[in-house]
Write an enzyme that holds these catalytic residues in place. Structure first.
Site, PDB file in Angstrom:
ATOM      1  N   GLU A  78       0.809  -1.227   0.000  1.00 14.71           N
ATOM      2  CA  GLU A  78       0.000   0.000   0.000  1.00 14.71           C
ATOM      3  C   GLU A  78       0.839   1.272   0.000  1.00 14.71           C
ATOM      4  O   GLU A  78       0.384   2.315  -0.500  1.00 14.71           O
ATOM      5  CB  GLU A  78      -0.946   0.012   1.207  1.00 14.71           C
ATOM      6  CG  GLU A  78      -2.078  -0.994   1.131  1.00 14.71           C
ATOM      7  CD  GLU A  78      -1.744  -2.325   1.787  1.00 14.71           C
ATOM      8  OE1 GLU A  78      -2.667  -3.138   1.994  1.00 14.71           O
ATOM      9  OE2 GLU A  78      -0.547  -2.551   2.085  1.00 14.71           O
TER      10      GLU A  78
ATOM     11  N   PHE B 106     -10.334  -7.262  16.210  1.00 15.67           N
ATOM     12  CA  PHE B 106      -9.232  -7.690  15.344  1.00 15.67           C
ATOM     13  C   PHE B 106      -8.920  -6.607  14.301  1.00 15.67           C
ATOM     14  O   PHE B 106      -9.811  -6.115  13.622  1.00 15.67           O
ATOM     15  CB  PHE B 106      -9.637  -8.998  14.657  1.00 15.67           C
ATOM     16  CG  PHE B 106      -8.656  -9.508  13.636  1.00 15.67           C
ATOM     17  CD1 PHE B 106      -7.388  -9.918  14.016  1.00 15.67           C
ATOM     18  CD2 PHE B 106      -9.008  -9.575  12.293  1.00 15.67           C
ATOM     19  CE1 PHE B 106      -6.483 -10.399  13.071  1.00 15.67           C
ATOM     20  CE2 PHE B 106      -8.119 -10.055  11.346  1.00 15.67           C
ATOM     21  CZ  PHE B 106      -6.852 -10.472  11.735  1.00 15.67           C
TER      22      PHE B 106
ATOM     23  N   VAL C 263      15.546   9.123  -2.773  1.00 12.70           N
ATOM     24  CA  VAL C 263      16.268   9.975  -1.828  1.00 12.70           C
ATOM     25  C   VAL C 263      17.665   9.418  -1.608  1.00 12.70           C
ATOM     26  O   VAL C 263      17.881   8.209  -1.643  1.00 12.70           O
ATOM     27  CB  VAL C 263      15.484  10.053  -0.506  1.00 12.70           C
ATOM     28  CG1 VAL C 263      16.361  10.524   0.640  1.00 12.70           C
ATOM     29  CG2 VAL C 263      14.295  10.979  -0.659  1.00 12.70           C
TER      30      VAL C 263
ATOM     31  N   PHE D 232      24.438   7.703   0.837  1.00 10.85           N
ATOM     32  CA  PHE D 232      24.335   9.057   1.377  1.00 10.85           C
ATOM     33  C   PHE D 232      24.459   9.029   2.897  1.00 10.85           C
ATOM     34  O   PHE D 232      25.083   9.911   3.500  1.00 10.85           O
ATOM     35  CB  PHE D 232      23.014   9.699   0.952  1.00 10.85           C
ATOM     36  CG  PHE D 232      23.036  11.203   1.027  1.00 10.85           C
ATOM     37  CD1 PHE D 232      23.633  11.937   0.021  1.00 10.85           C
ATOM     38  CD2 PHE D 232      22.468  11.872   2.085  1.00 10.85           C
ATOM     39  CE1 PHE D 232      23.671  13.325   0.083  1.00 10.85           C
ATOM     40  CE2 PHE D 232      22.491  13.253   2.156  1.00 10.85           C
ATOM     41  CZ  PHE D 232      23.091  13.982   1.149  1.00 10.85           C
TER      42      PHE D 232
END
Length: 577
Positions: A49, A111, A385, A470
């Protein structure tokens, strides 16, 4: 019987939604079945997701239109949250559907129970629970207007059983009322006069341009000519500012150009246009320059550096009204000096992108420049990134048609391939290239299979340096021995071939040009496994005393720890080219 889910799907169709990114689950079944029966909206099934949210954000960034993602109750919609933070901070219109546990069980510790209304508050303009059919479709319409009008995220929380209730009678929404057009804000005449006076009274003026300059390229060029002013761009301004622009002198910031840094530090007046550039240490110091800021959002005015004049307005409309009030400047000394500095910095960076056949390993700069050279005129680039962001900033050439998407505000790992999926789904006939770090790619690598499932011709270029590069550089520059940054990577090209995607492995600089060209020309998805030099330094535009101290301390620690060979590798890579 028309259900709430049917009504929900119809409102989305009226809003122009073309696809929903998500993973099905029991609490989503009512909605996904309504979409299946409706046949107007595509369900794009991702493997995680978080990828759904990143993909929706990329689609919204590129199209400017509402994009949608969805997650089932509890863990399903929790996975959305990192991508939604990125969407919200990037100010792109995204609607997230967070389905909930059965309504009768809310508050019972059931649940998978969470409290999505609280969890999503910080990354949305609007987050509401639909607790009954009589709230629909009004709550959904409000959510859409909030996302589109305020440019950000709205979240609709809906229990699975509510989605299956009979819909209440409601008139269908009208597009004109559902999708408000953004305002064009022109400052008051008095504000324009004060801004003109500030600019007319100063000689050495520098412009700092951000994403708010989108659509104002002609006005920026006219302003640069009128003021003889160099333009420095923030990262999110790159795709809108740097192309065909003789006044652009590069980026500033931690991964920018020395020319951009000094153009801002050596001016008498700085004009900030549509930017919320966050790094305070790169602004003029101690009142050495007058600063004016133009931004459509009042909350941005003065929050990064003290300003002498804050103007609320759309950049294009403001410049159109401002230009007739400005005197033509004749002295171009400041501009010429900045241009010369930029030419020197650009030449030095281009020299780093040249590889010597037979000399392993490959400099990552060579990969990035080859991608730029061989990409199509309207290519879409996404970048992870870390070091891929550095190489994209310095070597991807914009031209007004190319687009650039990244996690430039939220700074999340693993965004590039996920955003590439959204870009490619929105523009199936357009070349989309993901500049992925090996850390970012492997973090959400499961969705590499989504390219196969949907035939998405995304080109994934993995900068394979076997490390969180990085982070490793940050550790060394502050005096720490690098720790916890190593990867034991597979041959990614062979892995790609195993799942039915063309794989290209580059290990020698002599292979780069032809290898990248062939990969980008391939009709279908490709993974390029570019084995690049781990020891490559991405130097900031200005080396501070503290950085120098930190790096010296790292070298002392490395020698004392028996890791002196790393210092030799660094020297060979960065000094003895």
């Amino acid at each position: 019987m028309t259900t709430v889910a049917d009504q929900f799907a119809e409102v989305l169709a009226v809003a122009g939604v073309k696809r929903i990114y998500g993973i099905v689950g029991d609490s989503l079944n009512g909605l996904t079945d309504a979409i299946r029966r409706q046949g107007k909206i595509e369900w794009l099934h991702v493997r995680h997701e978080e990828v759904a949210a990143f993909a929706a954000g990329a689609e919204a960034h590129l199209t400017g239109e509402l994009a949608v993602c969805a997650g089932s109750c509890g863990p399903g919609n929790l996975h959305l949250i990192n991508g939604l933070f990125d969407c919200h901070r990037s100010r792109v219109p995204v609607l997230a559907i967070a389905t909930h546990i059965p309504s009768a069980e809310i508050g019972s510790g059931y649940f998978q129970e969470t409290h999505p209304q609280s969890l999503f508050q910080e990354c949305s303009h609007y987050c509401e629970l639909v607790s009954g059919a009589n709230q629909m479709p009004r709550i959904l319409e409000i959510a859409i207007r909030e996302a589109v009008g305020k440019r950000g995220v709205s979240v609709i929380v809906i229990p699975g059983d509510v989605a299956l209730q009979p819909a209440s009678a409601a008139p269908p929404p009208k597009v004109e009322g559902l999708l408000p057009k953004p305002p064009v804000v022109t400052p008051a005449p008095d504000d324009l006069d004060r801004l003109a006076a500030l600019l007319n009274d100063n000689d050495r003026i520098t412009l700092l341009c951000g994403s708010g300059c989108q659509g104002a390229h002609d006005e920026l060029l006219a302003l640069g000519e009128r003021l003889k002013a160099p333009m420095v761009h923030a990262y999110r301004g790159k795709e809108h500012v740097e192309w065909d622009n003789p006044y652009d002198v590069g980026m500033t910031g931690l991964i920018g150009f020395s020319s951009g840094y000094y153009a801002m530090r050596e001016c008498d007046a700085l004009l900030m246009l549509g930017t919320d550039f966050p790094y305070r240490q790169f602004y003029p110091e101690g009142g050495s320059a007058s600063i004016a800021q133009v931004d459509l959002r009042p909350e941005n005015i003065g929050r990064r550096t003290p300003v002498d004049l804050g103007i609320v307005g759309d950049v294009r409309a403001t410049l159109t009204a401002l230009l007739p009030l400005l005197k033509q400047k004749r002295d171009d000394t400041h501009l010429v000096h900045a241009q010369q500095h930029y030419a020197k910095a650009r030449k030095a960076l281009d020299e780093l992108a040249v590889g010597k056949p037979g000399k392993r390993l490959i400099h990552p700069q060579q990969i990035a420049k080859a991608i730029s050279d061989h990409a199509t005129e309207d290519a879409v680039f996404t970048c992870d990134v870390g070091l891929p962001t550095v190489w994209a900033a310095r070597y991807l050439a914009m031209n007004g048609k190319r687009r650039l998407v990244g996690s430039f505000w939220h700074g999340s790992m693993a965004n590039a391939m996920a955003q590439g999926i959204g870009a490619q789904a929105a523009y199936p006939g357009r070349q989309v290239i993901s500049l992925s770090g090996d850390g970012g790619f492997t973090m959400l690598m499961g969705d590499f299979l989504t390219l196969v499932q949907y035939g998405l011709p995304l080109k994934v270029v993995v900068f394979n340096n076997g490390s969180l590069g990085f982070v490793e550089l940050e550790q060394k520059s502050t005096g720490f021995l690098d720790f916890g940054t190593d990867f034991k990577n597979p041959n990614f090209a062979e892995m790609a071939e195993a799942v039915g995607i063309k794989g290209v492995r580059l290990e020698d600089p002599g292979e780069v040009n032809d290898g990248i060209a062939a990969a980008l020309a391939h009709d279908g998805p490709v993974l390029v496994d570019a084995v690049v030099n781990r020891a490559e330094l991405a130097m900031p535009p200005s080396i501070t005393v503290e950085m120098a101290k930190g790096f010296s301390l790292f070298m002392v620690k490395a020698v004392l720890s028996g890791r002196g060979d790393e210092i030799i590798d660094l020297a060979k890579t960065n000094l003895w080219r």
